[in-house]
Design a protein around this motif. Structure first.
Motif, PDB file in Angstrom:
ATOM      1  N   THR A 130       0.835  -1.207   0.000  1.00 47.86           N
ATOM      2  CA  THR A 130       0.000   0.000   0.000  1.00 47.86           C
ATOM      3  C   THR A 130       0.866   1.252   0.000  1.00 47.86           C
ATOM      4  N   ALA A 131       1.891   1.269   0.847  1.00 50.05           N
ATOM      5  CA  ALA A 131       2.800   2.417   0.893  1.00 50.05           C
ATOM      6  C   ALA A 131       3.545   2.568  -0.426  1.00 50.05           C
ATOM      7  N   ASN A 132       3.926   1.443  -1.010  1.00 53.99           N
ATOM      8  CA  ASN A 132       4.643   1.473  -2.283  1.00 53.99           C
ATOM      9  C   ASN A 132       3.772   2.066  -3.386  1.00 53.99           C
ATOM     10  N   ARG A 133       2.493   1.705  -3.401  1.00 52.41           N
ATOM     11  CA  ARG A 133       1.601   2.239  -4.438  1.00 52.41           C
ATOM     12  C   ARG A 133       1.443   3.746  -4.303  1.00 52.41           C
ATOM     13  N   ALA A 134       1.326   4.241  -3.063  1.00 60.44           N
ATOM     14  CA  ALA A 134       1.181   5.684  -2.856  1.00 60.44           C
ATOM     15  C   ALA A 134       2.387   6.432  -3.408  1.00 60.44           C
ATOM     16  N   LEU A 135       3.583   5.944  -3.096  1.00 58.21           N
ATOM     17  CA  LEU A 135       4.802   6.597  -3.589  1.00 58.21           C
ATOM     18  C   LEU A 135       4.956   6.420  -5.096  1.00 58.21           C
ATOM     19  N   ARG A 136       4.539   5.260  -5.601  1.00 55.00           N
ATOM     20  CA  ARG A 136       4.650   5.006  -7.037  1.00 55.00           C
ATOM     21  C   ARG A 136       3.761   5.967  -7.829  1.00 55.00           C
ATOM     22  N   GLY A 140       4.837  12.938 -11.101  1.00 53.26           N
ATOM     23  CA  GLY A 140       5.905  13.925 -11.170  1.00 53.26           C
ATOM     24  C   GLY A 140       6.210  14.668  -9.883  1.00 53.26           C
ATOM     25  N   TRP A 141       5.623  14.259  -8.757  1.00 50.16           N
ATOM     26  CA  TRP A 141       5.865  14.969  -7.498  1.00 50.16           C
ATOM     27  C   TRP A 141       7.048  14.406  -6.731  1.00 50.16           C
ATOM     28  N   VAL A 142       7.380  13.149  -6.995  1.00 53.55           N
ATOM     29  CA  VAL A 142       8.421  12.463  -6.228  1.00 53.55           C
ATOM     30  C   VAL A 142       9.388  11.770  -7.198  1.00 53.55           C
ATOM     31  N   ILE A 143      10.662  11.748  -6.822  1.00 52.39           N
ATOM     32  CA  ILE A 143      11.683  10.986  -7.542  1.00 52.39           C
ATOM     33  C   ILE A 143      12.168   9.881  -6.608  1.00 52.39           C
ATOM     34  N   ARG A 144      12.190   8.654  -7.101  1.00 51.21           N
ATOM     35  CA  ARG A 144      12.648   7.521  -6.295  1.00 51.21           C
ATOM     36  C   ARG A 144      14.031   7.092  -6.782  1.00 51.21           C
ATOM     37  N   GLY A 180      18.170   2.556  -3.525  1.00 55.71           N
ATOM     38  CA  GLY A 180      19.214   2.522  -2.519  1.00 55.71           C
ATOM     39  C   GLY A 180      19.311   3.769  -1.666  1.00 55.71           C
ATOM     40  N   LEU A 181      18.646   4.849  -2.085  1.00 58.39           N
ATOM     41  CA  LEU A 181      18.711   6.104  -1.334  1.00 58.39           C
ATOM     42  C   LEU A 181      17.364   6.529  -0.757  1.00 58.39           C
ATOM     43  N   GLY A 182      16.293   6.285  -1.505  1.00 54.62           N
ATOM     44  CA  GLY A 182      14.986   6.669  -1.009  1.00 54.62           C
ATOM     45  C   GLY A 182      14.208   7.506  -2.010  1.00 54.62           C
ATOM     46  N   SER A 183      13.166   8.176  -1.521  1.00 54.80           N
ATOM     47  CA  SER A 183      12.305   9.006  -2.363  1.00 54.80           C
ATOM     48  C   SER A 183      12.467  10.466  -1.973  1.00 54.80           C
ATOM     49  N   PHE A 184      12.452  11.349  -2.975  1.00 53.06           N
ATOM     50  CA  PHE A 184      12.707  12.769  -2.758  1.00 53.06           C
ATOM     51  C   PHE A 184      11.693  13.612  -3.528  1.00 53.06           C
ATOM     52  N   ARG A 231       9.370  20.179 -13.398  1.00 48.75           N
ATOM     53  CA  ARG A 231       9.683  19.469 -14.633  1.00 48.75           C
ATOM     54  C   ARG A 231       9.257  20.270 -15.858  1.00 48.75           C
ATOM     55  N   GLN A 232       9.921  20.033 -16.951  1.00 51.03           N
ATOM     56  CA  GLN A 232       9.495  20.569 -18.232  1.00 51.03           C
ATOM     57  C   GLN A 232       8.888  19.430 -19.041  1.00 51.03           C
ATOM     58  N   THR A 233       7.770  19.692 -19.696  1.00 52.78           N
ATOM     59  CA  THR A 233       7.134  18.690 -20.530  1.00 52.78           C
ATOM     60  C   THR A 233       7.034  19.209 -21.945  1.00 52.78           C
ATOM     61  N   ALA A 234       6.999  18.297 -22.897  1.00 48.93           N
ATOM     62  CA  ALA A 234       6.961  18.696 -24.300  1.00 48.93           C
ATOM     63  C   ALA A 234       5.796  18.039 -25.008  1.00 48.93           C
TER      64      ALA A 234
END
Length: 255
Positions: A72-78, A84-88, A91-95, A100-103
């Motif tokens: 469940t936690a994984n799906r929320a972060l995924r 585009g709100w989080v970068i995973r 080995g380090l975590g999620s930030f 972002r720029q989109t085209a």
């Protein structure tokens, strides 16, 4: 024709029954656990408690806080990552992600053209149309505080009786029409920039019902955000049956 980041060209599915009752919108009491976890993280980002580059709570921390499964936690972060709100970073975590720029890359037909291409009549059913407080996740997308009042509309697009798409849109109240035409969605609010993202996902139960899909049927989930004068003006999502979507496009090498 509308310009989107990803194209689709729905095709007729002959084996799917569409004679089903229209499901009501899921109430807050039925909010999935992953959505509650997702909105918690979204509220941290939206409130400024977390800034771009800051580490967000880990799966382990979210499991302990909300007493949910790691899946469940994984799906929320995924989902926050897909939006585009989080970068995973393995080995380090999620930030918290930077801006972002989109085209705009490819062209797709809209639902009216899709229905006409089938020799059918395009119809729209209004599911909901009202001004109400926004959730933390929606407010984050607008860059506003949770609870801000926004216009919310949900519509089902059909080719005759065949569901093609469920559209769910939030709009700044002053940009929403006062008197929408009966049975039709509000036109897109004025905008200067339009961003899209696309992913495959299992639809929530209410969306699956509106699309007349059996359990565990995948959809394409398209999200759209428009801006006007530097301010987000609309946030919308579109659910389309995955068995009717074909991604196409033309590319050429750069000169």
């Amino acid at each position: 024709m509308l310009i989107w980041r990803f194209p689709f060209d729905p095709h007729e599915h002959q084996h799917r029954s569409v004679n089903v009752k229209q499901n009501p919108v899921v109430s807050n009491s039925a909010t999935p656990l992953y959505q509650k976890v997702k909105e918690h993280v979204a509220s941290l980002i939206g409130s400024g408690a977390l800034s771009p580059g800051d580490r967000v709570p880990s799966e382990h921390e979210l499991v302990a806080r909300f007493q949910v499964s790691r899946m469940t936690a994984n799906r929320a972060l995924r989902e926050l990552t897909a939006e585009g709100w989080v970068i995973r970073v393995p080995g380090l975590g999620s930030f918290v992600a930077p801006a972002r720029q989109t085209a705009t890359m490819l062209e797709i037909p809209d639902m009216v053209e899709t229905a006409l291409g089938r020799g059918a009549r395009h119809r729209v059913e209004t599911i909901t149309s009202a001004t109400k407080p926004a959730s933390s996740a929606i407010a984050l997308a607008f860059g506003m505080r949770a609870g801000i009042s926004l216009f919310h509309g949900r519509w089902r697009h059909l080719a005759d009786r065949l569901p093609l798409q469920v559209e769910d849109r939030w709009t700044l109240p002053h940009l929403a029409p006062d008197r929408p035409a009966p049975g039709t969605p509000e036109p897109v609010a004025p905008y200067e920039q339009m961003d899209h993202s696309l992913r495959a996902a299992l639809p929530p139960p209410d969306i699956a019902g509106l699309l007349a899909l059996p359990p565990q049927s995948p959809c394409l989930h398209l999200t759209r955000r428009t801006r006007l004068g530097g301010q987000v003006s609309t946030v919308a999502e579109f659910w389309m049956p995955g068995d009717q979507i074909i991604l196409t496009g033309i590319s050429r090498p750069k000169a």
